[in-house]
Structures are given as C-alpha cells and as structure tokens.
Scaffold this active site. Structure first.
Site, short mmCIF file in Angstrom:
data_model
loop_
_atom_site.label_atom_id
_atom_site.label_comp_id
_atom_site.label_asym_id
_atom_site.label_seq_id
_atom_site.Cartn_x
_atom_site.Cartn_y
_atom_site.Cartn_z
N LYS A 4 0.81 -1.23 0.00
CA LYS A 4 0.00 0.00 0.00
C LYS A 4 0.84 1.27 0.00
O LYS A 4 0.56 2.21 -0.76
CB LYS A 4 -0.93 -0.03 1.22
CG LYS A 4 -1.93 1.12 1.29
CD LYS A 4 -2.96 0.90 2.37
CE LYS A 4 -2.41 0.99 3.78
NZ LYS A 4 -1.79 -0.22 4.31
N LYS A 44 -1.32 10.42 6.09
CA LYS A 44 -1.37 9.13 6.77
C LYS A 44 -2.31 9.27 7.96
O LYS A 44 -2.04 10.03 8.89
CB LYS A 44 0.03 8.72 7.24
CG LYS A 44 0.08 7.36 7.94
CD LYS A 44 -0.18 6.21 6.99
CE LYS A 44 -0.06 4.86 7.71
NZ LYS A 44 -0.29 3.72 6.79
N THR A 60 1.26 3.27 13.04
CA THR A 60 1.49 2.43 14.21
C THR A 60 2.79 1.65 14.05
O THR A 60 3.28 1.43 12.94
CB THR A 60 0.33 1.42 14.41
OG1 THR A 60 0.30 0.50 13.30
CG2 THR A 60 -1.00 2.14 14.50
N ASP A 95 5.44 5.95 7.18
CA ASP A 95 5.01 5.73 5.81
C ASP A 95 5.03 7.02 4.98
O ASP A 95 5.39 6.99 3.79
CB ASP A 95 3.60 5.14 5.79
CG ASP A 95 3.57 3.71 6.31
OD1 ASP A 95 4.65 3.08 6.41
OD2 ASP A 95 2.47 3.22 6.61
N GLY A 120 -4.64 4.65 4.42
CA GLY A 120 -5.16 4.04 5.63
C GLY A 120 -4.11 3.19 6.34
O GLY A 120 -2.92 3.24 6.05
N PRO A 161 6.03 -3.75 -9.84
CA PRO A 161 6.94 -4.89 -9.78
C PRO A 161 7.43 -5.14 -8.36
O PRO A 161 7.62 -4.21 -7.58
CB PRO A 161 8.09 -4.47 -10.70
CG PRO A 161 8.06 -2.97 -10.69
CD PRO A 161 6.61 -2.60 -10.56
#
Length: 238
Positions: free
Chosen positions: A15, A37, A41, A50, A110, A200
């Site tokens: 993701k 974001k 966590t 992230d 998410g 990929p």
C-alpha cells in the site's frame, strides 16, 4: 479526483509503495500532491514512517500524519494501550478536505484494510471516505487468497455506496505462479472495478530517481500513468 483514499486488502500488500507510485505519477503530470497518513502504528517518534517513505520515493509531496502509536497494532488498540487520543474519521476527513483546498491531489493512506478500527466507536477508513465523498483505490496482493479479500472489500464499498476507483496489484512477482497469472483476469471480475496497475516486486527498493521515472509505467491513465491492463494481461497471464 481531488482526494483519493488508498486502502489495502490487508497488511503488507504494498500500500505505501503504491501510494508513492501514485504520488510520483501525479507529480510527473505536473500536479501538486499531499499525502495524509491517517494513523501510523509500530513506529517510534524518531523513526521515519510511511509518509516519509512516500516522500523519499515520490519527491516533493506535502506530508501529513495525524497520529503515531508505538505498538504495531490496529490504530484503535494501539491508541488505547498507549493511553493516547485516537484518530477519528471526522478528523481524517477534515484534514484531507483542508489539504484539498491547497493541492491538486490528496492521497489518504489508511492502516491495513478498509475496516481496521481507528477509535473506540469503531470508526474506519470507510467512514472517512464516506464523509469526504472520495473514491477508494484498493491495493491487493497478486497470489492465492487475494480474490476473497478483494471481493469482500469491494462488497463493503458497494454496500456503503462508495466509488471503487479500481484495484492495483501492490507487488507483481518476477516469476508469477499460476494463481497470480489467473488473478490478472479474475481481480476485475470479483471487484467489479478495473485493474489500474501492477507494481513490480521490489519497486520500493529502487533508487528514488529510478522509482520516479518508472512509476507512470506501472499505473493506468486514470492514475496519470501509461500502463495498459490488456497488454499486461496478454504478456503476464498468457
């Protein structure tokens, strides 16, 4: 499409790298991009999360993170165990809507799947998407088991009358097995939505300059890319 909500069919499906690819393709098309974001966590305060990874790969995006919890758990559980205020869908929607006034595209990433709980009331990313009236992009795995989780996610989106923008395969293997090859045709069938890309395997390990150059080739035109689902199916699925 000023706001696009990005969810996975579960954890570890690619993701964040997919979010980075969508951001990179939009930037290459000349659009301004923000990445939100909802809750991070399992990351310490001094660690890159992230959003930082998306910015490292994609380039000049506006970064926003609403909350960070130390344990690698569902956000509601992680917030409770840390005795911290949880994130609520209304807060996610408010932050995304504000960013949308200042950017061409806002990507809301998410945590895990669509119905992972953010707060004690059971609020989810789906609730935030409803408040925003935003389409949802689903990132799915390539292999065995993906059809069930993808169809369940698609059914929930339809039940809530949310737009499923499409499905992206978050990590396409170098040597796909039979299940993966068959899933190229079956994923659009079970989801009722187009396949909008395939990244990929190992894309996130590319140097940022190479990632940014290649990202549009992994995504369909709706996501500012050049990827062709039919050609991919012929080449990879046989």
């Amino acid at each position: 499409m000023p706001v696009l909500v990005i969810t996975g069919t579960g954890t570890e499906v690619g993701k964040t790298v997919t979010t980075a690819a969508v951001a990179a393709a939009a930037l290459a098309a000349g659009r301004t991009v923000a990445v939100l974001k909802a809750a991070q966590t399992g990351v310490r305060p001094d660690e890159a999360g992230d959003v930082e990874e998306v910015a490292r790969l994609a380039g000049a995006v506006t970064k926003a993170e609403l909350a960070r919890f130390p344990e690698p758990l569902a956000p509601a559980t992680a917030a409770r165990r840390a005795a911290l205020e949880p994130v609520h869908p209304a807060g996610i929607a408010e932050a995304a809507a504000k960013l949308a006034t200042e950017h061409d595209l806002v990507l809301v990433e998410g945590a895990g799947g669509l119905l992972v709980r953010f707060d004690e009331a059971g609020g989810t990313l789906a609730d935030a998407a409803e408040l925003l009236g935003a389409p949802v992009l689903v990132v799915a795995s390539a292999g065995l088991g993906t059809l069930n989780t993808t169809e369940l996610t698609a059914r929930e989106l339809r039940r809530r009358r949310l737009e499923l923008a499409g499905v992206v395969i978050g990590s396409w293997p170098d040597s796909p097995d039979l299940a993966s090859r068959c899933n190229v045709a079956d994923l659009p069938e079970v989801s009722g939505a187009p396949l909008l890309g395939a990244l990929p395997a190992g894309a996130g390990r590319l140097a940022p300059v190479d990632f940014r150059a290649a990202a549009p080739s992994w995504l369909a035109p709706r996501l500012d890319g050049t990827w062709d689902a039919e050609a991919f199916g012929v080449r990879e699925a046989g």
